[in-house]
Design an enzyme around this catalytic site. Structure first.
Site, PDB file in Angstrom:
ATOM      1  CE  LYS A   1      -3.843  -2.119   2.537  1.00 26.60           C
ATOM      2  NZ  LYS A   1      -4.709  -2.013   3.745  1.00 26.60           N
ATOM      3  CG  LEU A   2       0.260   4.425  -2.919  1.00 22.13           C
ATOM      4  CD1 LEU A   2      -0.652   5.463  -3.552  1.00 22.13           C
ATOM      5  CD2 LEU A   2       1.647   4.485  -3.538  1.00 22.13           C
TER       6      LEU A   2
ATOM      7  N   GLY B   1       7.800  -4.905  -8.482  1.00 22.94           N
ATOM      8  CA  GLY B   1       8.573  -4.414  -9.608  1.00 22.94           C
ATOM      9  C   GLY B   1       9.982  -4.957  -9.604  1.00 22.94           C
TER      10      GLY B   1
ATOM     11  N   GLY C   1      17.720  -2.597  22.596  1.00 23.84           N
ATOM     12  CA  GLY C   1      17.402  -1.385  23.338  1.00 23.84           C
ATOM     13  C   GLY C   1      17.668  -0.130  22.547  1.00 23.84           C
ATOM     14  N   GLY C   2      17.507  -0.219  21.226  1.00 22.27           N
ATOM     15  CA  GLY C   2      17.606   0.958  20.384  1.00 22.27           C
ATOM     16  C   GLY C   2      16.286   1.706  20.362  1.00 22.27           C
TER      17      GLY C   2
ATOM     18  N   GLY D   1      17.198  -3.904  14.679  1.00 17.91           N
ATOM     19  CA  GLY D   1      17.541  -3.173  13.472  1.00 17.91           C
ATOM     20  C   GLY D   1      16.762  -3.653  12.265  1.00 17.91           C
TER      21      GLY D   1
ATOM     22  CG  HIS E   1       7.070  32.509  32.044  1.00 15.61           C
ATOM     23  ND1 HIS E   1       7.705  31.417  32.594  1.00 15.61           N
ATOM     24  CD2 HIS E   1       6.238  32.997  33.005  1.00 15.61           C
ATOM     25  CE1 HIS E   1       7.287  31.264  33.848  1.00 15.61           C
ATOM     26  NE2 HIS E   1       6.390  32.209  34.117  1.00 15.61           N
TER      27      HIS E   1
END
Length: 473
Positions: free
Chosen positions: A37-38, A114, A188-189, A279, A452
């Site tokens: 899907k796009l 493609g 843990g990234g 990753g 502020h």
């Protein structure tokens, strides 16, 4: 008969569809080939759905702690099915918006896989593109220029395949029918931390395992420490310097177990499910690269500063080239690639000015160099920081954890890095990014009168703190 286009884009994610729009704006005939899907991973399996989940988790926690704000809510219930429904409505609406942009730009969309068949008979041009849909007959299209934007997919742990039930990728986690009672997250990234934050807010018992000596190892050390401290405060267990042993993985009626090795000492972790977030790997297979001169190294397509591959009429952008694997980076690369096609050249993309965002609680964001990176680059570093706890607005919001940290080159006084942990960090970081783009000094940032009460006041105070002039420190 094969149809011909000035520019064909393989992949309709945030890199591909933005490149297509920019090419259409330049008066080119454009086509996108998209297997799914796009919107790509970002819209359907990454940025948008995960942030929708994170918002629901934050609202759930706000309701649970409403008494803190003087609001009495007798009971709160998490209806995960409605959380998923809301997520899907957001995704569907945004996808419809992209489809509208394609029609507005007269961009032809081919649905199917493609692949490049080989050199075109209309030389000099890229190879003919074969489009194979899931159903029906395939088509052939002829691009004068080709942009590869095929994205990436989650990387599995060596020796342990995803099964969508017990061993989950981040894609799989978005499709969970129900929330587990407990989960072990390997990695843990950014992705692992966001899921840990979200799931603990959904009342799931979370354990994070990170191979490096700290979570978020590519971020400033102060950011890593604060995010880890806040996650632990909310009940997340974190094991750093630990390697998951895939050969010890076991499944049973009670869930899963896996051993981790930490300095030669093994510990077995048990949970309902295992989420692997170590990753992502580029989608370079099955697109006909072998029929081109494109060079792939370490799993990623190699490009020059103009995003041109070794095949002079083929460009590549986004996760598939393995630079910064972020949606906004892919979009920027797409624009640059089209500029290079249309004008023959483009100014290089300054990756050092690109914000990096983590949508955990608290949020974290950064741009430029960490303190350690600046020192390794030989700079005499000056640092200024300011805690959100010193701001009235942060206390009003009930989110006073965290800080803004500015890293400056003492020789030039230029800011070289901005690091934020705290409320709305992913919004505030743009001020830091603009400062770096404009080559601003800490003193110049400190001259801006911030409103502020506002969270952005921390920027002004942190900038003044670089030279020891913070007012409220």
């Amino acid at each position: 008969m094969a149809r011909e286009f000035d520019i064909v884009v393989l992949g309709g994610g945030p890199g591909g569809y933005v490149a297509a729009i920019r090419a259409a704006q330049a008066g080119k005939s454009v086509a996108i080939v998209e297997q799914g899907k796009l919107g790509g991973t970002c819209l359907h399996r990454g940025c948008i759905p995960s942030k929708a989940f994170l918002k629901s988790a934050a609202v759930y926690q706000t309701v649970k702690h409403a008494a803190t704000y003087g609001v009495d809510v007798p009971e709160s219930f998490l209806r995960f099915e409605q959380v998923k429904q809301r997520k899907q409505e957001i995704v569907d609406g945004l996808e419809a918006g992209i489809q509208h942009l394609m029609k507005k730009g007269k961009i032809e969309v081919f649905h199917g896989r493609g692949s490049i068949l080989g050199p075109s008979i209309f030389s000099p041009m890229p190879g003919t593109i074969s489009v194979e849909p899931e159903e029906g007959e395939g088509e052939l299209i002829l691009p004068r220029q080709l942009i590869v934007a095929t994205g990436s997919r989650p990387r599995p742990l060596n020796g342990l395949a995803f099964d969508s039930e017990y061993v989950l990728s981040s894609d799989d986690a978005l499709d969970m029918a129900d929330l587990p009672k407990s989960i072990v997250i390997i990695g843990g990234g950014v992705i692992g931390v966001e899921w840990a934050s979200m799931l603990t807010d959904f009342d799931v018992a979370v354990t994070v395992v990170e191979f490096s000596d700290r979570i978020l190892p590519t971020e400033d050390a102060a950011v890593s420490r604060e995010v880890a401290r806040q996650l632990k405060k909310r009940g997340v267990k974190i094991h750093t310097g630990a390697a998951a042993q895939s050969d010890t993985f076991r499944m049973s009626e009670d869930g899963v177990s896996i051993a981790i090795d930490r300095n030669g000492e093994q510990t077995t972790l048990e949970a309902d499910k295992l989420l692997v977030a170590i990753g992502r790997m580029a989608n370079v297979e099955g697109i006909g690269i072998e029929n081109t001169n494109i060079v792939v190294e370490n799993g990623f397509i190699q490009v020059d500063d103009h995003f041109r591959t070794k095949d002079q009429h083929i460009y590549a952008i986004g996760d598939v080239i393995g630079r910064l694997q972020l949606a906004h980076v892919a979009s920027a690369e797409g624009v640059k690639a089209v500029e290079a096609i249309v004008h023959g050249t483009t100014t290089p993309l300054e990756y050092a000015f690109v914000p990096r965002c983590i949508y955990s609680v608290p949020e974290a964001a950064s741009v430029g160099l960490t303190e350690d990176e600046a020192k390794r680059a030989g700079m005499d570093v000056k640092v200024g920081s300011f805690s959100f706890n010193g701001l009235g607005k942060a206390r009003i919001e009930g989110e006073a954890a965290g800080f803004i940290k500015l890293v400056s080159d003492a020789k030039t006084d230029d800011l070289v890095g901005v690091h934020i942990v705290g409320p709305k960090a992913t919004e505030l970081i743009s001020e830091g990014g603009l400062a770096l783009v404009l080559n601003a000094t800490a003193w110049e940032v400190g001259q801006l009168v911030h409103p502020h009460p506002a969270l952005s006041e921390a920027f002004g105070e942190a900038a003044l703190a670089v030279d020891g002039l913070a007012v409220h420190a």
